[in-house]
Design an enzyme around this catalytic site. Structure first.
Site, PDB file in Angstrom:
ATOM      1  CE  LYS A  49      42.200 -26.951 -15.533  1.00 34.89           C
ATOM      2  NZ  LYS A  49      41.178 -27.139 -14.546  1.00 34.89           N
ATOM      3  CG  ASP A 125      38.426 -28.453 -17.287  1.00 37.90           C
ATOM      4  OD1 ASP A 125      39.042 -29.474 -17.160  1.00 37.90           O
ATOM      5  OD2 ASP A 125      38.704 -27.709 -16.351  1.00 37.90           O
ATOM      6  CG  ASP A 126      39.457 -24.663 -19.242  1.00 43.76           C
ATOM      7  OD1 ASP A 126      38.365 -24.227 -19.744  1.00 43.76           O
ATOM      8  OD2 ASP A 126      40.029 -24.485 -18.296  1.00 43.76           O
ATOM      9  CD1 TRP A 229      35.054 -24.873 -11.039  1.00 41.89           C
ATOM     10  CD2 TRP A 229      35.697 -27.090 -11.353  1.00 41.89           C
ATOM     11  NE1 TRP A 229      36.462 -24.977 -11.233  1.00 41.89           N
ATOM     12  CE2 TRP A 229      36.846 -26.214 -11.390  1.00 41.89           C
ATOM     13  CE3 TRP A 229      35.858 -28.324 -11.511  1.00 41.89           C
ATOM     14  CZ2 TRP A 229      38.187 -26.612 -11.705  1.00 41.89           C
ATOM     15  CZ3 TRP A 229      37.228 -28.964 -11.772  1.00 41.89           C
ATOM     16  CH2 TRP A 229      38.288 -28.179 -11.777  1.00 41.89           C
ATOM     17  CG  ASP A 230      30.547 -21.051  -7.104  1.00 43.56           C
ATOM     18  OD1 ASP A 230      31.143 -20.030  -7.973  1.00 43.56           O
ATOM     19  OD2 ASP A 230      29.445 -21.141  -6.917  1.00 43.56           O
ATOM     20  CG  ASP A 236      42.957 -19.565 -12.210  1.00 48.05           C
ATOM     21  OD1 ASP A 236      41.913 -18.681 -12.578  1.00 48.05           O
ATOM     22  OD2 ASP A 236      42.888 -20.724 -12.791  1.00 48.05           O
ATOM     23  CG  ASN A 264      38.825 -23.490  -8.970  1.00 47.07           C
ATOM     24  OD1 ASN A 264      39.879 -23.984  -8.495  1.00 47.07           O
ATOM     25  ND2 ASN A 264      39.014 -22.726 -10.215  1.00 47.07           N
TER      26      ASN A 264
END
Length: 684
Positions: A49, A125-126, A229-230, A236, A264
């Protein structure tokens, strides 16, 4: 997508570098590729990210120096038979309807394609879901905008090896009103080209478990099996936590129903040895390559999390014993090598302590038991390891029974005092093991691993030492003066800083508190209802109904006003210091209260019992409400019921939202309900 088409594709298994925070280095990624090849994993998704050109400055092309690094990385992945998937996240500020924006996205991915990359991902995402004015004119929905640009990019890349799409609603918790009824997901499933695979995190962003049923449901909506996407090992979102437990709560029966699984994991690279190793064991367990025994957890599956963890820690222990390589650990570290000087000649003879002098310090080697303890102290987001749980229970008991410690001094043979003393000794032994583990870890040859772990093990050692001192003081012992709990502590005597102070002031507290169940903000009483409570119950019910301003007849209203009598042990009230603040009444057999068949027979077969719940807004503590409802659910289950439903007016959004956060009940999709009625329920 047909089953045949999906089965012809390689099952994606590996790692997504998709966390917020400092990205991994190129050397760390190459080390990951070596491990993936060794353990049988095949995929790496590049999506850090905080790589500016992945997300914030996605339009900018890579410089020649950056390009050289990516080319080297992509080549290294190919060398180790790892599929390198390059991801880009343009959703922060892209204008979907602007052809120049689409061209910029294509140009960026064409550049990466020129580096030798043949697999890509487009992530949304996000991000904010509100479209700009231009996009609102061009597209009927946010989903249509995303699908349109994704299809264009996919076609531009001319049939890439793998192409992944991450939706904005990437877990069940984000879907409105549900996965099955989500217009966003239905649009994605219907309009996205068949060659594009879709990422999904499960029921939540960080899913405690992922069931086969949930994957079957989302696959039917998306019209293709998802790639998981685990985030089970991601840390974080909380800088004080690290996750060293095994990959678990995902049955291996999921594998044939998925396109792939990518973990992840933790932001720190080295601690991810366990996460990646146990994922590899999980992936192999369904292919006949059984690395684990069949006894223990997850009966009926070829995968045993505890045995997988033991295998991972056994391999990891070897890594701790390997001294750092100078070119990896020291490069650019700014730590000059100490050279001998003329004033200080190099010592060539071995020093031997004289009589009465301290013996030379010899570091004890790290053991598998130490690593097992480390893992259990830093386990998984929703659970502590067995030793950590045992320590918490012992401390809670010792604190709650501290009067026995005082009694011990005047009557040491008292049974309660003796038990307290024995349990205090057991707790002290567990604390000593943590300190010993810390000391051994601090002296391991592989300093790179230690540096990734150090902040965490230092923190847990300090916390354990403080708890150890506290128990010693309860028992009348004299702890070291530097650890005494007083009104003027050193900075290491407390945890959390300003964030911790804020959390302790809020009614919900934090889920990182010492005990799993946060303390209530006030004193509550849960008790059975009696006849004289009827007027207060009715008053509370009418007060809450006045919030909804909706005239919908509920069977539960008759339970509240006394026309119907609740079943045995199913009439509980909740009180605080000011009086009645909630209730939960239930009928074991809802049919007995129906004048006519108000609900489908199939629903009543699965949810035969009825419960009426009301909680006053002044109750902020979710755990006390959980306890109230759980007590009634237990009574219904004991009576033989296999499910319960509750009725709510659709305008009663406060109660609906509050109950959703508890996780005990879920919205039931029932056809033919009267307008304005919402049903929630659960199987027992």
């Amino acid at each position: 997508m047909s089953e045949t088409t999906n089965s012809s594709k390689m099952f994606l298994s590996g790692v997504v570098e998709g966390f917020y925070g400092r990205p991994w280095t190129m050397e760390q990624r190459k080390a990951l590729f070596r491990r993936e090849q060794k353990w049988g994993l095949n995929t790496y998704l590049y999506a850090p990210k905080d790589d500016y050109k992945h997300r914030m400055y996605w339009r900018e092309l890579y410089t020649s120096e950056e390009a050289e690094q990516l080319i080297t990385l992509i080549s290294a992945a190919k060398e180790h038979n790892v599929e390198f998937i390059y991801a880009i996240s343009p959703g922060l500020d892209i204008t979907f309807s602007n052809p120049k924006e689409v061209a910029a996205l294509k140009r960026k991915l064409s550049q990466v394609c020129g580096f030798g990359c043949r697999s890509f991902a487009l992530l949304f995402d996000d991000i904010e879901t509100e479209m700009c004015a231009a996009d609102k004119e061009a597209f009927s929905s946010f989903a249509h905008a995303q699908v349109d640009i994704t299809n264009q990019v996919f076609q531009h890349l001319q049939d890439p090896n793998t192409f992944l799409f991450c939706p904005t609603d990437y877990c069940a918790a984000f879907c409105t009103p549900s996965v099955r009824e989500s217009s966003y997901l239905h649009t994605v499933g219907e309009k996205l080209l068949p060659g594009i695979d879709i990422l999904w995190t499960g029921p939540k962003v960080v899913s405690n478990d992922i069931s086969v049923e949930s994957i079957v449901e989302v696959s039917s909506v998306l019209r293709r099996p998802p790639v998981i996407w685990d985030n089970i090992h991601a840390n974080d979102y909380d800088p004080q936590r690290l996750f060293l437990g095994p990959f678990k709560n995902r049955p291996t029966e999921l594998i044939p129903k998925l396109r792939g699984v990518l973990t992840n994991p933790n932001c720190e690279f080295e601690p991810n040895f366990v996460a990646v190793h146990t994922l590899a064991t999980w992936c192999k367990s369904s292919t006949g390559q059984k690395d684990v025994s069949m006894d223990g957890e997850d009966q009926g599956s070829d995968y045993n999390p505890q045995e997988a963890l033991r295998l991972a820690l056994t391999d990891w222990l070897i890594e701790f014993g390997m001294a750092d390589q100078p070119d990896v650990s020291r490069a650019g570290s700014g730590c000059p090598k100490r050279e001998p000087s003329e004033e200080e000649p190099m010592q060539t003879d071995e020093y031997v302590p004289g009589p009465g002098e301290n013996p030379l310090y010899t570091a004890e080697p790290l053991t598998l038991e130490d690593l097992t303890l480390l893992s259990e102290l830093f386990y998984l987001p929703y659970e502590h390891g067995p030793t950590a749980l045992s320590m918490l229970r012992e401390l809670q008991w010792l604190r709650g029974n501290s009067s026995a410690a005082v009694f011990d001094s005047v009557a040491p043979e008292n049974a309660k005092a003796k038990e307290w003393r024995e349990r205090a000794e057991r707790f002290d032994d567990m604390c000593a093991a943590v300190v010993q583990m810390f000391n051994r870890l601090s002296n391991v040859p592989n300093r790179t691993i230690l540096y990734d772990l150090y902040n965490y093990i230092c923190d847990i050692k300090s916390g354990v030492s403080l708890a150890r001192t506290f128990v010693s003081s309860l028992g009348g012992c004299n702890p070291p003066h530097c650890q005494v709990i007083n009104n003027d502590p050193e900075p290491w005597g407390f945890r959390g800083g300003l964030s911790g102070e804020f959390q302790r002031m809020l009614p919900c507290h934090g889920n990182r508190d010492l005990f799993r169940t946060p303390p209530a903000t006030r004193v509550y009483t849960i008790r059975p209802s009696i006849s004289k409570d009827k007027s207060e119950v009715l008053r509370l019910s009418k007060e809450m109904q006045s919030e909804t301003l909706q005239q919908v007849t509920l069977i539960g209203d008759r339970l509240v006003d006394g026309q119907l009598s609740p079943s045995n042990h199913c009439d509980l009230l909740l009180e605080d210091e000011t009086g009645l603040c909630g209730f939960a009444f239930a009928l074991t057999d809802a049919k007995t209260a129906m004048i006519k068949s108000q609900y489908p027979e199939m629903m009543l077969r699965d949810f035969p019992s009825l419960m009426a719940i009301q909680i006053h807004p002044r109750v902020p503590d979710p755990n006390i409400v959980k306890q109230l409802i759980s007590n009634v659910l237990s009574s219904l289950k004991e009576s033989g019921s296999n499910g319960v439903f509750c009725e709510f007016r659709s305008s009663d959004k406060r109660m609906l939202n509050f109950l959703r956060t508890l996780g005990l009940l879920h919205v039931l999709n029932v056809e033919g309900l009267q307008p304005g009625l919402v049903l929630m329920g659960t199987k027992l």
